[in-house]
Design a protein around this motif. Structure first.
Motif, PDB file in Angstrom:
ATOM      1  N   LYS A  71      36.160  30.893  29.097  1.00 13.60           N
ATOM      2  CA  LYS A  71      35.831  30.361  29.984  1.00 13.60           C
ATOM      3  C   LYS A  71      38.151  30.642  29.970  1.00 13.60           C
ATOM      4  O   LYS A  71      38.552  30.269  31.265  1.00 13.60           O
ATOM      5  CB  LYS A  71      36.881  28.873  30.183  1.00 13.60           C
ATOM      6  N   ASP A  72      38.739  30.563  28.850  1.00 11.95           N
ATOM      7  CA  ASP A  72      40.085  30.928  28.758  1.00 11.95           C
ATOM      8  C   ASP A  72      40.950  32.172  28.375  1.00 11.95           C
ATOM      9  O   ASP A  72      41.631  32.384  28.238  1.00 11.95           O
ATOM     10  CB  ASP A  72      40.910  29.500  28.596  1.00 11.95           C
ATOM     11  N   ASN A  73      40.021  33.443  28.970  1.00 15.06           N
ATOM     12  CA  ASN A  73      40.932  34.279  28.736  1.00 15.06           C
ATOM     13  C   ASN A  73      41.265  35.450  29.716  1.00 15.06           C
ATOM     14  O   ASN A  73      41.128  36.535  30.003  1.00 15.06           O
ATOM     15  CB  ASN A  73      39.879  35.536  27.888  1.00 15.06           C
ATOM     16  N   GLY A  74      41.654  34.926  30.501  1.00 22.01           N
ATOM     17  CA  GLY A  74      41.799  35.475  31.593  1.00 22.01           C
ATOM     18  C   GLY A  74      41.253  36.062  32.587  1.00 22.01           C
ATOM     19  O   GLY A  74      41.721  36.674  33.867  1.00 22.01           O
ATOM     20  N   LEU A  75      39.798  36.572  32.531  1.00 24.48           N
ATOM     21  CA  LEU A  75      38.822  36.971  33.706  1.00 24.48           C
ATOM     22  C   LEU A  75      37.837  35.544  34.025  1.00 24.48           C
ATOM     23  O   LEU A  75      37.362  34.426  33.062  1.00 24.48           O
ATOM     24  CB  LEU A  75      38.269  37.925  33.051  1.00 24.48           C
ATOM     25  N   SER A  76      37.547  35.381  35.118  1.00 26.16           N
ATOM     26  CA  SER A  76      36.060  35.168  35.211  1.00 26.16           C
ATOM     27  C   SER A  76      35.062  34.919  34.618  1.00 26.16           C
ATOM     28  O   SER A  76      34.982  36.285  34.176  1.00 26.16           O
ATOM     29  CB  SER A  76      35.667  35.091  37.016  1.00 26.16           C
ATOM     30  N   ILE A  77      34.250  34.028  34.873  1.00 32.04           N
ATOM     31  CA  ILE A  77      32.832  33.819  34.090  1.00 32.04           C
ATOM     32  C   ILE A  77      32.379  35.198  34.789  1.00 32.04           C
ATOM     33  O   ILE A  77      31.594  35.998  33.816  1.00 32.04           O
ATOM     34  CB  ILE A  77      32.156  32.640  34.011  1.00 32.04           C
ATOM     35  N   ARG A  78      31.656  35.430  35.974  1.00 32.59           N
ATOM     36  CA  ARG A  78      31.222  36.088  36.451  1.00 32.59           C
ATOM     37  C   ARG A  78      31.610  37.589  35.689  1.00 32.59           C
ATOM     38  O   ARG A  78      30.863  38.847  35.830  1.00 32.59           O
ATOM     39  CB  ARG A  78      30.967  35.753  38.411  1.00 32.59           C
ATOM     40  N   ARG A  79      32.832  37.971  36.233  1.00 33.12           N
ATOM     41  CA  ARG A  79      33.576  39.371  35.492  1.00 33.12           C
ATOM     42  C   ARG A  79      33.181  39.574  34.312  1.00 33.12           C
ATOM     43  O   ARG A  79      32.743  41.203  34.167  1.00 33.12           O
ATOM     44  CB  ARG A  79      34.974  39.552  35.799  1.00 33.12           C
ATOM     45  N   GLN A  80      33.415  38.953  33.254  1.00 33.68           N
ATOM     46  CA  GLN A  80      32.864  38.773  31.806  1.00 33.68           C
ATOM     47  C   GLN A  80      31.297  39.806  31.895  1.00 33.68           C
ATOM     48  O   GLN A  80      31.086  40.039  31.436  1.00 33.68           O
ATOM     49  CB  GLN A  80      33.548  37.406  31.186  1.00 33.68           C
ATOM     50  N   CYS A  81      30.300  38.533  32.388  1.00 35.76           N
ATOM     51  CA  CYS A  81      28.879  38.726  32.367  1.00 35.76           C
ATOM     52  C   CYS A  81      28.710  40.406  33.268  1.00 35.76           C
ATOM     53  O   CYS A  81      27.476  41.075  32.432  1.00 35.76           O
ATOM     54  CB  CYS A  81      28.752  37.816  33.509  1.00 35.76           C
ATOM     55  N   GLU A  82      29.573  40.605  34.146  1.00 37.51           N
ATOM     56  CA  GLU A  82      29.292  42.040  34.607  1.00 37.51           C
ATOM     57  C   GLU A  82      29.684  42.897  33.847  1.00 37.51           C
ATOM     58  O   GLU A  82      29.308  44.222  33.512  1.00 37.51           O
ATOM     59  CB  GLU A  82      30.337  42.156  36.097  1.00 37.51           C
ATOM     60  N   LEU A  83      31.034  42.602  33.056  1.00 41.95           N
ATOM     61  CA  LEU A  83      31.662  43.565  31.740  1.00 41.95           C
ATOM     62  C   LEU A  83      30.145  43.649  30.741  1.00 41.95           C
ATOM     63  O   LEU A  83      30.071  44.902  30.342  1.00 41.95           O
ATOM     64  CB  LEU A  83      32.591  43.457  31.172  1.00 41.95           C
ATOM     65  N   LEU A  84      29.375  42.969  30.483  1.00 41.03           N
ATOM     66  CA  LEU A  84      28.887  42.817  29.346  1.00 41.03           C
ATOM     67  C   LEU A  84      27.694  42.771  29.662  1.00 41.03           C
ATOM     68  O   LEU A  84      26.513  43.070  28.441  1.00 41.03           O
ATOM     69  CB  LEU A  84      29.044  41.400  28.408  1.00 41.03           C
ATOM     70  N   GLY A  85      26.853  43.074  30.993  1.00 37.82           N
ATOM     71  CA  GLY A  85      25.791  43.350  31.073  1.00 37.82           C
ATOM     72  C   GLY A  85      24.892  42.162  30.980  1.00 37.82           C
ATOM     73  O   GLY A  85      23.647  41.967  30.967  1.00 37.82           O
ATOM     74  N   LEU A  86      25.547  41.311  31.257  1.00 40.64           N
ATOM     75  CA  LEU A  86      24.702  39.440  31.408  1.00 40.64           C
ATOM     76  C   LEU A  86      24.341  39.307  32.379  1.00 40.64           C
ATOM     77  O   LEU A  86      24.827  39.249  33.907  1.00 40.64           O
ATOM     78  CB  LEU A  86      25.508  38.750  30.367  1.00 40.64           C
ATOM     79  N   ASN A  87      23.191  38.131  32.520  1.00 40.63           N
ATOM     80  CA  ASN A  87      22.989  37.453  33.773  1.00 40.63           C
ATOM     81  C   ASN A  87      23.937  36.282  32.933  1.00 40.63           C
ATOM     82  O   ASN A  87      23.522  35.457  32.388  1.00 40.63           O
ATOM     83  CB  ASN A  87      21.364  37.923  33.772  1.00 40.63           C
ATOM     84  N   ARG A  88      24.894  36.065  34.662  1.00 37.85           N
ATOM     85  CA  ARG A  88      24.938  34.322  34.358  1.00 37.85           C
ATOM     86  C   ARG A  88      24.377  33.615  34.812  1.00 37.85           C
ATOM     87  O   ARG A  88      24.681  32.226  33.718  1.00 37.85           O
ATOM     88  CB  ARG A  88      26.148  34.208  35.646  1.00 37.85           C
ATOM     89  N   SER A  89      23.016  32.964  35.016  1.00 36.33           N
ATOM     90  CA  SER A  89      22.516  32.186  34.877  1.00 36.33           C
ATOM     91  C   SER A  89      21.604  32.262  34.032  1.00 36.33           C
ATOM     92  O   SER A  89      21.342  31.412  33.059  1.00 36.33           O
ATOM     93  CB  SER A  89      21.039  32.264  36.116  1.00 36.33           C
ATOM     94  N   GLY A  90      21.289  33.486  32.523  1.00 37.72           N
ATOM     95  CA  GLY A  90      21.653  32.989  31.007  1.00 37.72           C
ATOM     96  C   GLY A  90      22.371  32.550  30.671  1.00 37.72           C
ATOM     97  O   GLY A  90      21.507  32.277  29.132  1.00 37.72           O
ATOM     98  N   LEU A  91      23.450  32.011  30.821  1.00 36.95           N
ATOM     99  CA  LEU A  91      23.938  31.137  30.069  1.00 36.95           C
ATOM    100  C   LEU A  91      23.667  29.859  30.222  1.00 36.95           C
ATOM    101  O   LEU A  91      24.705  29.241  28.742  1.00 36.95           O
ATOM    102  CB  LEU A  91      25.887  31.351  29.994  1.00 36.95           C
ATOM    103  N   TYR A  92      23.442  29.755  30.743  1.00 39.27           N
ATOM    104  CA  TYR A  92      22.975  27.857  30.788  1.00 39.27           C
ATOM    105  C   TYR A  92      21.636  27.974  30.612  1.00 39.27           C
ATOM    106  O   TYR A  92      21.631  26.343  31.025  1.00 39.27           O
ATOM    107  CB  TYR A  92      23.577  27.450  32.162  1.00 39.27           C
TER     108      TYR A  92
END
Length: 297
Positions: A26-47
């Motif tokens: 959460k504290d690396n300068g990129l939004s959670i959405r952007r980090q998920c896009e770059l890593l190819g992850l579905n954001r809902s899967g984080l939760y």
């Protein structure tokens, strides 16, 4: 962390994994959405947190399976409706759907004529019953094979057993935690090594015995395969009776907590059954005496 870092990490990981999920911050300068896009992850899967099986439900199923096995062994003619009634008398709040599901899981069925004796594969996998009006005259002419469920303090096991029709000798058995075809294949293979090749092996129409692997094994060994006729529960009654005797005379009166202890009890019963238990049908000889006498003649 930069976007370049995430692209490089994604290239190394190859596909989304738990490792890639752990890289989200959460504290690396990129939004959670952007980090998920770059890593190819579905954001809902984080939760989402995976959950294991409900232990209370597992324990209830094991308790029910133990009592179902008890009533099936004591009264093998009881169907799911009557077993539900017996379980409800014992204080279980259970419906017929649950009992039928567990009976299917255990691989058991009521012993009385009905259209569907066991779980089957496609119709073309069924082979004819070869033993109607068939005379058995010597050992290893006909064997019967079947599988039975055995409850454990924590879980359950399955016993595959093979009996010789002529001598009533229990020629082979194998204890496993699986109801798959590999268990019956192992049992047949080891029994053939120890006793020789029978002319015919008879079974029910269960999926283990209609599998391609099992059928190919018998074909390669030049063993003719026979299956119980539809709605003819008595066609394989010899091995069913042996299972009932094993449970009522050996397993139910004795305690066993591990597969090793269970295996020891089964081996002891097989040894006693073959060596010291006389049979009226054999002129009160024991199975081993009757079996080996033919080879000595």
């Amino acid at each position: 962390m930069s976007a370049t870092f995430f692209r490089t990490a994604f290239a190394k990981l190859g596909r989304p994994s738990q490792e890639s999920r752990n890289m989200i911050r959460k504290d690396n300068g990129l939004s959670i959405r952007r980090q998920c896009e770059l890593l190819g992850l579905n954001r809902s899967g984080l939760y989402y947190t995976p959950t294991g099986p409900n232990q209370a439900a597992v324990r209830l199923d094991e308790s029910l399976m133990e009592r179902i096995d008890h009533w099936h062994t004591r009264c093998p003619y009881l169907g799911s409706r009557k077993i539900v009634a017996k379980l409800q008398e014992e204080g279980f709040s259970v419906c017929r759907k649950t009992v039928r599901r567990l009976m299917l899981k255990m691989g058991i069925y009521a012993i009385y004529p009905k259209p569907n004796l066991s779980k089957r594969n496609f119709k073309e996998s069924i082979v004819p019953y070869l033993l109607r009006d068939y005379t058995v005259s010597f050992p290893n002419q006909v064997w019967s094979i079947d599988i039975t469920y055995i409850p454990m303090p924590h879980g359950h096991m399955y016993l595959t057993a093979i009996i010789d029709w002529y001598s009533r000798r229990l020629v082979g058995h194998y204890l496993s935690d699986s109801l798959e075809a590999e268990s019956v294949i192992h049992a047949v293979t080891e029994t053939v090594k120890a006793c020789g090749v029978p002319a015919i092996i008879n079974s029910d129409q269960g999926s283990q015995f209609t599998s391609d692997d099992y059928k190919n094994l018998l074909r390669n060994l030049n063993i003719r395969q026979s299956m119980d006729g539809r709605s003819r529960w008595a066609d394989n009654i010899m091995i069913e009776r042996w299972f009932r005797s094993l449970k009522t005379e050996q397993l139910y009166p004795n305690e066993y907590r591990t597969p090793r202890e269970l295996r020891r009890l089964i081996n002891q019963y097989v040894d006693d059954y073959n060596n010291i238990r006389p049979h009226e049908a054999l002129g009160y000889k024991v199975p081993n005496e009757f079996y080996f006498a033919c080879f000595a003649a």
